[in-house]
Design a protein around this motif. Sequence first.
Motif, short mmCIF file in Angstrom:
data_model
loop_
_atom_site.label_atom_id
_atom_site.label_comp_id
_atom_site.label_asym_id
_atom_site.label_seq_id
_atom_site.Cartn_x
_atom_site.Cartn_y
_atom_site.Cartn_z
N VAL A 27 2.51 7.18 -6.80
CA VAL A 27 1.65 8.25 -7.31
C VAL A 27 2.04 9.61 -6.73
CG1 VAL A 27 -0.73 9.11 -7.39
CG2 VAL A 27 -0.27 6.67 -7.67
N THR A 28 2.33 9.65 -5.44
CA THR A 28 2.52 10.93 -4.76
C THR A 28 3.96 11.21 -4.34
OG1 THR A 28 2.06 10.01 -2.57
CG2 THR A 28 0.18 10.84 -3.84
N ARG A 83 2.49 1.67 -3.47
CA ARG A 83 1.51 2.17 -4.45
C ARG A 83 1.26 3.66 -4.25
NH1 ARG A 83 -2.54 -2.99 -4.06
NH2 ARG A 83 -1.55 -4.25 -5.71
N ARG A 84 1.15 4.08 -2.99
CA ARG A 84 0.94 5.50 -2.68
C ARG A 84 2.12 6.33 -3.15
NH1 ARG A 84 2.93 8.18 1.26
NH2 ARG A 84 3.39 6.35 2.53
N LEU A 85 3.33 5.89 -2.83
CA LEU A 85 4.51 6.64 -3.23
C LEU A 85 4.71 6.66 -4.74
CD1 LEU A 85 7.09 5.67 -0.48
CD2 LEU A 85 6.02 7.90 -0.85
N ARG A 105 9.86 7.61 -6.28
CA ARG A 105 9.24 6.86 -7.37
C ARG A 105 10.23 5.90 -8.02
NH1 ARG A 105 5.42 11.32 -10.41
NH2 ARG A 105 3.99 11.59 -8.66
N ALA A 108 0.83 -1.21 0.00
CA ALA A 108 0.00 0.00 0.00
C ALA A 108 0.86 1.25 0.00
CB ALA A 108 -0.93 0.00 1.21
N ASN A 109 1.92 1.26 0.80
CA ASN A 109 2.83 2.41 0.83
C ASN A 109 3.54 2.59 -0.49
OD1 ASN A 109 2.17 3.06 3.46
ND2 ASN A 109 3.87 1.94 4.35
#
Length: 59
Positions: free
Chosen positions: A27-28, A23-25, A34, A20-21
């Motif tokens: 994008v953001t 996937r979040r990173l 990235r 989850a972390n």
Amino acid sequence: MTLLEKIPTLGDAELNTLLANARRLDVTGTPAQRRAVDEVLTPLEREASRRRELARARR
């Protein structure tokens, strides 16, 4: 031991949190974050998928 080497040894909760972390990173995150996520996202997703398939097979 690298993160890639640790993936198979992670507990399910740890794997899900890390995925989850990541996937979040993806994008953001900053460009450096990235790039780092790019190395581990596919192996994390593969391991999560493998575990889901094993769980389905046990049913």
